[in-house]
Scaffold this motif. Structure first.
Motif, mmCIF file in Angstrom:
data_model
loop_
_atom_site.group_PDB
_atom_site.id
_atom_site.type_symbol
_atom_site.label_atom_id
_atom_site.label_comp_id
_atom_site.label_asym_id
_atom_site.label_seq_id
_atom_site.Cartn_x
_atom_site.Cartn_y
_atom_site.Cartn_z
ATOM 1 N N LEU A 49 -49.718 1.867 -9.414
ATOM 2 C CA LEU A 49 -49.794 0.456 -9.107
ATOM 3 C C LEU A 49 -50.107 -0.318 -10.379
ATOM 4 N N ALA A 50 -49.174 -1.207 -10.738
ATOM 5 C CA ALA A 50 -49.310 -1.885 -12.019
ATOM 6 C C ALA A 50 -50.594 -2.698 -12.086
ATOM 7 N N SER A 51 -50.999 -3.266 -10.948
ATOM 8 C CA SER A 51 -52.199 -4.082 -10.956
ATOM 9 C C SER A 51 -53.454 -3.255 -11.150
ATOM 10 N N ASN A 52 -53.352 -1.923 -10.945
ATOM 11 C CA ASN A 52 -54.530 -1.063 -11.052
ATOM 12 C C ASN A 52 -54.559 -0.224 -12.311
ATOM 13 N N VAL A 53 -53.491 -0.248 -13.104
ATOM 14 C CA VAL A 53 -53.457 0.556 -14.314
ATOM 15 C C VAL A 53 -54.287 -0.129 -15.374
ATOM 16 N N VAL A 54 -55.281 0.572 -15.872
ATOM 17 C CA VAL A 54 -56.232 -0.023 -16.800
ATOM 18 C C VAL A 54 -56.083 0.613 -18.165
ATOM 19 N N ALA A 55 -55.877 -0.200 -19.183
ATOM 20 C CA ALA A 55 -55.824 0.327 -20.545
ATOM 21 C C ALA A 55 -57.243 0.594 -21.020
ATOM 22 N N GLN A 56 -57.478 1.789 -21.550
ATOM 23 C CA GLN A 56 -58.795 2.152 -22.012
ATOM 24 C C GLN A 56 -58.718 2.695 -23.426
ATOM 25 N N TYR B 91 -35.008 0.818 -16.618
ATOM 26 C CA TYR B 91 -34.448 -0.222 -15.743
ATOM 27 C C TYR B 91 -35.577 -0.821 -14.925
ATOM 28 N N THR B 92 -35.489 -2.121 -14.669
ATOM 29 C CA THR B 92 -36.422 -2.791 -13.773
ATOM 30 C C THR B 92 -35.639 -3.365 -12.606
ATOM 31 N N ALA B 93 -35.936 -2.907 -11.411
ATOM 32 C CA ALA B 93 -35.211 -3.353 -10.223
ATOM 33 C C ALA B 93 -35.588 -4.787 -9.882
ATOM 34 N N PRO B 94 -34.647 -5.572 -9.379
ATOM 35 C CA PRO B 94 -34.983 -6.932 -8.942
ATOM 36 C C PRO B 94 -35.953 -6.883 -7.774
ATOM 37 N N ALA B 95 -36.675 -7.957 -7.564
ATOM 38 C CA ALA B 95 -37.722 -7.989 -6.547
ATOM 39 C C ALA B 95 -37.187 -7.749 -5.145
ATOM 40 N N ASN B 96 -35.931 -8.120 -4.896
ATOM 41 C CA ASN B 96 -35.375 -7.965 -3.550
ATOM 42 C C ASN B 96 -34.615 -6.654 -3.359
ATOM 43 N N ALA B 97 -34.678 -5.750 -4.323
ATOM 44 C CA ALA B 97 -33.963 -4.478 -4.213
ATOM 45 C C ALA B 97 -34.575 -3.629 -3.100
ATOM 46 N N ARG B 98 -33.749 -2.887 -2.400
ATOM 47 C CA ARG B 98 -34.202 -2.018 -1.321
ATOM 48 C C ARG B 98 -33.625 -0.623 -1.500
ATOM 49 N N GLY B 99 -34.377 0.371 -1.070
ATOM 50 C CA GLY B 99 -33.906 1.737 -1.128
ATOM 51 C C GLY B 99 -33.151 2.125 0.127
ATOM 52 N N ASP B 100 -32.678 3.377 0.178
ATOM 53 C CA ASP B 100 -31.982 3.914 1.346
ATOM 54 C C ASP B 100 -30.707 3.133 1.663
ATOM 55 N N LEU C 23 -35.886 6.955 -14.647
ATOM 56 C CA LEU C 23 -37.232 6.382 -14.549
ATOM 57 C C LEU C 23 -37.098 4.862 -14.562
ATOM 58 N N ILE C 24 -37.588 4.211 -13.516
ATOM 59 C CA ILE C 24 -37.409 2.765 -13.383
ATOM 60 C C ILE C 24 -38.721 2.089 -12.993
ATOM 61 N N ASN C 25 -38.740 0.781 -13.063
ATOM 62 C CA ASN C 25 -39.789 -0.028 -12.451
ATOM 63 C C ASN C 25 -39.286 -0.473 -11.090
ATOM 64 N N TRP C 26 -40.102 -0.257 -10.057
ATOM 65 C CA TRP C 26 -39.688 -0.526 -8.678
ATOM 66 C C TRP C 26 -40.750 -1.376 -7.983
ATOM 67 N N ASN C 27 -40.330 -2.352 -7.207
ATOM 68 C CA ASN C 27 -41.247 -3.258 -6.514
ATOM 69 C C ASN C 27 -41.548 -2.739 -5.113
ATOM 70 N N ILE C 28 -42.825 -2.587 -4.800
ATOM 71 C CA ILE C 28 -43.213 -2.112 -3.474
ATOM 72 C C ILE C 28 -43.793 -3.226 -2.610
ATOM 73 N N LEU C 29 -44.300 -4.278 -3.252
ATOM 74 C CA LEU C 29 -44.830 -5.448 -2.573
ATOM 75 C C LEU C 29 -44.578 -6.646 -3.485
ATOM 76 N N PRO C 30 -44.628 -7.852 -2.949
ATOM 77 C CA PRO C 30 -44.471 -9.013 -3.833
ATOM 78 C C PRO C 30 -45.509 -8.995 -4.955
ATOM 79 N N GLY C 31 -45.046 -8.954 -6.182
ATOM 80 C CA GLY C 31 -45.944 -8.960 -7.331
ATOM 81 C C GLY C 31 -46.566 -7.621 -7.639
ATOM 82 N N VAL C 32 -46.183 -6.569 -6.915
ATOM 83 C CA VAL C 32 -46.736 -5.228 -7.155
ATOM 84 C C VAL C 32 -45.595 -4.300 -7.548
ATOM 85 N N GLN C 33 -45.636 -3.814 -8.772
ATOM 86 C CA GLN C 33 -44.562 -3.002 -9.322
ATOM 87 C C GLN C 33 -45.094 -1.633 -9.727
#
Length: 262
Positions: A12-19, A94-103, A123-133
């Motif tokens: 979760l990008a919002s939880n990844v902490v640089a240390q 690759y970074t998937a657009p926010a409205n991309a869907r799987g399956d 290996l890509i960036n994928w959106n699971i929730l609005p603003g959460v990649q």
């Protein structure tokens, strides 16, 4: 070291902490000692006596994302940390657009009567929730990978191109296929190296709801998103099941228990 973890837990990008530091390790550039420190130096601990400390949260070290629960020791090498890392973010392609869907259903090409599906792992960036990649291992740039829908009796060919930074393979879970087409890395085939390709070809003799997934470092790669639904419609549908198969497929695409039409 292998461990089970999921893409939602680790990346979760919002939880990844640089240390700058890790337990028991100095990862940064030491600062100049103060005048007080020069006159009252602290006792230096014996590095070998420092405890092995598990990482309690998702931790980012440069481009490496380290999952919680990893044991870090004072003499841990960078190579070992790379081996334990979930992903190397510098290798995202690759970074998937926010409205991309799987399956999403993948349509095959027909070549001399064979249904040909082209699959690419990356290996890509994928959106699971609005603003959460998250960073994910994907098939054809989506998670889950594309839905493969075929018919019992079809001759199929899956051309897999591996653009992951790691070797991989694809296993057809629940299908009876020739042994060399099973996709079990280091058992029935050599893993597909980064940049390499492998072609799976067989005739589908069963009907039901199955799935495909990585069979190289499966706990890691499947946890990062490398899987998808494989639906085989019966050649002669049972009229008493009209409408039932579709509902089962929609609700149970990744459960072998839900297979119907066998």
């Amino acid at each position: 070291m292998k461990t089970r973890f999921g893409v939602l837990t680790i990346l979760l990008a919002s939880n990844v902490v640089a240390q700058d530091t890790m337990p028991g390790m100095n990862m940064g550039t030491p600062t100049a000692p103060s005048i007080h420190d020069q006159h009252h130096p602290a006792a230096s601990p014996n590095i070998s006596s420092l405890p092995e400390t598990p990482i309690s949260t998702v931790t980012r070290m440069g481009n490496l994302v380290m999952p919680p629960g990893m044991i870090m020791t004072p003499d841990q090498s960078m190579e070992a940390m790379q081996d334990m890392a979930a992903v190397d973010l510098s290798k995202v392609t690759y970074t998937a657009p926010a409205n991309a869907r799987g399956d999403q259903t993948l349509q095959p090409k027909i070549v001399n009567g064979v249904k040909v599906f082209n699959l690419e792992t990356s290996l890509i960036n994928w959106n699971i929730l609005p603003g959460v990649q998250v960073a994910a291992y994907a098939v054809n740039k989506q998670v889950p990978g594309p839905r493969l829908r075929i018919t019992q009796g079809d001759r199929v060919r899956f051309v897999v191109k591996n653009n992951l930074p790691d070797p991989t393979s694809i296993h057809w879970h629940g299908l009876s296929v020739p042994n060399k087409m099973d996709g079990s890395a280091d058992v029935t085939q050599k893993p597909i190296p980064p940049g390499g390709s492998f072609t799976y070809e067989f005739t589908v003799n069963q009907a039901g709801t199955f799935f495909y997934h990585s069979h190289e470092a499966v706990d890691r790669q499947q946890g990062l998103g490398l899987y998808g639904a494989l639906i085989v419609d019966p050649k002669k549908p049972d009229p008493t099941l009209k409408g039932v198969t579709t509902r089962f497929a929609q609700n149970c695409t990744l459960s072998e228990i839900c297979r119907v039409g066998r």
